[in-house]
Design a protein around this motif. Sequence first.
Motif, PDB file in Angstrom:
ATOM      1  N   GLY A  35       0.807  -1.205   0.000  1.00  0.00           N
ATOM      2  CA  GLY A  35       0.000   0.000   0.000  1.00  0.00           C
ATOM      3  C   GLY A  35       0.843   1.259   0.000  1.00  0.00           C
ATOM      4  N   TRP A  36       0.215   2.337  -0.401  1.00  0.00           N
ATOM      5  CA  TRP A  36       0.800   3.674  -0.310  1.00  0.00           C
ATOM      6  C   TRP A  36      -0.118   4.525   0.567  1.00  0.00           C
ATOM      7  N   PHE A  37       0.500   5.244   1.477  1.00  0.00           N
ATOM      8  CA  PHE A  37      -0.191   6.184   2.342  1.00  0.00           C
ATOM      9  C   PHE A  37       0.524   7.518   2.230  1.00  0.00           C
ATOM     10  N   ARG A  38      -0.117   8.571   2.701  1.00  0.00           N
ATOM     11  CA  ARG A  38       0.529   9.882   2.701  1.00  0.00           C
ATOM     12  C   ARG A  38       0.129  10.644   3.949  1.00  0.00           C
ATOM     13  N   GLN A  39       1.006  11.564   4.318  1.00  0.00           N
ATOM     14  CA  GLN A  39       0.748  12.391   5.489  1.00  0.00           C
ATOM     15  C   GLN A  39       1.211  13.813   5.216  1.00  0.00           C
ATOM     16  N   ALA A  40       0.267  14.730   5.251  1.00  0.00           N
ATOM     17  CA  ALA A  40       0.564  16.144   5.075  1.00  0.00           C
ATOM     18  C   ALA A  40       0.815  16.766   6.444  1.00  0.00           C
ATOM     19  N   PRO A  41       1.520  17.890   6.500  1.00  0.00           N
ATOM     20  CA  PRO A  41       1.808  18.534   7.786  1.00  0.00           C
ATOM     21  C   PRO A  41       0.529  18.836   8.560  1.00  0.00           C
ATOM     22  N   GLY A  42       0.504  18.431   9.805  1.00  0.00           N
ATOM     23  CA  GLY A  42      -0.640  18.695  10.662  1.00  0.00           C
ATOM     24  C   GLY A  42      -1.840  17.797  10.438  1.00  0.00           C
ATOM     25  N   LYS A  43      -1.683  16.803   9.571  1.00  0.00           N
ATOM     26  CA  LYS A  43      -2.802  15.904   9.273  1.00  0.00           C
ATOM     27  C   LYS A  43      -2.426  14.469   9.597  1.00  0.00           C
ATOM     28  N   GLU A  44      -3.450  13.644   9.718  1.00  0.00           N
ATOM     29  CA  GLU A  44      -3.223  12.233   9.967  1.00  0.00           C
ATOM     30  C   GLU A  44      -2.787  11.525   8.683  1.00  0.00           C
ATOM     31  N   ARG A  45      -2.147  10.394   8.873  1.00  0.00           N
ATOM     32  CA  ARG A  45      -1.751   9.588   7.721  1.00  0.00           C
ATOM     33  C   ARG A  45      -3.007   9.056   7.052  1.00  0.00           C
ATOM     34  N   GLU A  46      -3.049   9.167   5.733  1.00  0.00           N
ATOM     35  CA  GLU A  46      -4.228   8.724   5.018  1.00  0.00           C
ATOM     36  C   GLU A  46      -3.865   7.720   3.928  1.00  0.00           C
ATOM     37  N   PHE A  47      -4.805   6.838   3.678  1.00  0.00           N
ATOM     38  CA  PHE A  47      -4.652   5.812   2.654  1.00  0.00           C
ATOM     39  C   PHE A  47      -4.698   6.446   1.266  1.00  0.00           C
ATOM     40  N   VAL A  48      -3.856   5.932   0.358  1.00  0.00           N
ATOM     41  CA  VAL A  48      -3.851   6.390  -1.021  1.00  0.00           C
ATOM     42  C   VAL A  48      -4.220   5.244  -1.979  1.00  0.00           C
ATOM     43  N   ALA A  49      -3.490   4.131  -1.862  1.00  0.00           N
ATOM     44  CA  ALA A  49      -3.698   3.043  -2.821  1.00  0.00           C
ATOM     45  C   ALA A  49      -3.165   1.745  -2.247  1.00  0.00           C
ATOM     46  N   THR A  50      -3.732   0.641  -2.719  1.00  0.00           N
ATOM     47  CA  THR A  50      -3.270  -0.676  -2.303  1.00  0.00           C
ATOM     48  C   THR A  50      -3.375  -1.650  -3.461  1.00  0.00           C
ATOM     49  N   ILE A  51      -2.545  -2.688  -3.408  1.00  0.00           N
ATOM     50  CA  ILE A  51      -2.529  -3.691  -4.462  1.00  0.00           C
ATOM     51  C   ILE A  51      -2.354  -5.060  -3.823  1.00  0.00           C
ATOM     52  N   SER A  52      -3.055  -6.035  -4.367  1.00  0.00           N
ATOM     53  CA  SER A  52      -2.987  -7.387  -3.820  1.00  0.00           C
ATOM     54  C   SER A  52      -1.624  -8.014  -4.090  1.00  0.00           C
ATOM     55  N   SER A  85      -1.335  14.377 -13.212  1.00  0.00           N
ATOM     56  CA  SER A  85      -2.226  15.516 -12.939  1.00  0.00           C
ATOM     57  C   SER A  85      -2.164  15.912 -11.466  1.00  0.00           C
ATOM     58  N   LEU A  86      -0.973  16.061 -10.972  1.00  0.00           N
ATOM     59  CA  LEU A  86      -0.792  16.351  -9.551  1.00  0.00           C
ATOM     60  C   LEU A  86      -1.361  17.701  -9.174  1.00  0.00           C
ATOM     61  N   LYS A  87      -1.871  17.777  -7.955  1.00  0.00           N
ATOM     62  CA  LYS A  87      -2.472  18.986  -7.413  1.00  0.00           C
ATOM     63  C   LYS A  87      -1.721  19.403  -6.154  1.00  0.00           C
ATOM     64  N   PRO A  88      -1.781  20.666  -5.792  1.00  0.00           N
ATOM     65  CA  PRO A  88      -1.112  21.101  -4.552  1.00  0.00           C
ATOM     66  C   PRO A  88      -1.567  20.306  -3.332  1.00  0.00           C
ATOM     67  N   GLU A  89      -2.811  19.883  -3.314  1.00  0.00           N
ATOM     68  CA  GLU A  89      -3.305  19.109  -2.158  1.00  0.00           C
ATOM     69  C   GLU A  89      -2.740  17.697  -2.094  1.00  0.00           C
ATOM     70  N   ASP A  90      -1.993  17.293  -3.116  1.00  0.00           N
ATOM     71  CA  ASP A  90      -1.297  16.004  -3.066  1.00  0.00           C
ATOM     72  C   ASP A  90       0.034  16.109  -2.316  1.00  0.00           C
ATOM     73  N   THR A  91       0.421  17.313  -1.949  1.00  0.00           N
ATOM     74  CA  THR A  91       1.675  17.513  -1.228  1.00  0.00           C
ATOM     75  C   THR A  91       1.650  16.790   0.114  1.00  0.00           C
ATOM     76  N   ALA A  92       2.642  15.940   0.328  1.00  0.00           N
ATOM     77  CA  ALA A  92       2.700  15.135   1.547  1.00  0.00           C
ATOM     78  C   ALA A  92       3.960  14.283   1.510  1.00  0.00           C
ATOM     79  N   VAL A  93       4.233  13.645   2.624  1.00  0.00           N
ATOM     80  CA  VAL A  93       5.222  12.568   2.657  1.00  0.00           C
ATOM     81  C   VAL A  93       4.475  11.276   2.303  1.00  0.00           C
ATOM     82  N   TYR A  94       4.979  10.559   1.340  1.00  0.00           N
ATOM     83  CA  TYR A  94       4.345   9.322   0.877  1.00  0.00           C
ATOM     84  C   TYR A  94       5.105   8.127   1.432  1.00  0.00           C
ATOM     85  N   TYR A  95       4.330   7.216   2.009  1.00  0.00           N
ATOM     86  CA  TYR A  95       4.897   6.030   2.649  1.00  0.00           C
ATOM     87  C   TYR A  95       4.443   4.764   1.936  1.00  0.00           C
ATOM     88  N   CYS A  96       5.365   3.852   1.807  1.00  0.00           N
ATOM     89  CA  CYS A  96       5.082   2.524   1.301  1.00  0.00           C
ATOM     90  C   CYS A  96       4.893   1.593   2.507  1.00  0.00           C
TER      91      CYS A  96
END
Length: 124
Positions: A35-52, A85-96
């Motif tokens: 899976g990929w998750f992301r965390q923006a400053p001041g926000k909780e880590r959120e799910f982005v994508a997962t693969i079996s 098509s990245l957007k400013p709101e995609d800014t975050a640290v991305y975790y695998c």
Amino acid sequence: QVQLVESGGGLVQAGGSLRLSCAASIGTFSSYYMGWFRQAPGKEREFVATISSSGGRTYLVDSVKGRFTISRDNAKNTVYLQMNSLKPEDTAVYYCAAGRGSVVRSTPRSYDYWGQGTQVTVSS
């Protein structure tokens, strides 16, 4: 020792693309869903994508559907996140992350191992 190493992050303008990679030293890579998750400053880590574990099934959060694609190469022990098509709101640290099993999971607690993260910054 399990190790997940992300790469491919950086600074990109809105509308641009990045491809994140996550190289796994994890034994039998094909036994793990990823899976990929992301965390923006001041926000909780959120799910982005997962693969079996086989790569046959994927699931993405609604906010990135149509823009991001998750894939994996079990021969290379690597999972990818293609981001278009990245957007400013995609800014975050991305975790695998990796979890034992075959099905897809979207909650952080379902994952057993985590990488250190890679910064993605999208400028407007």
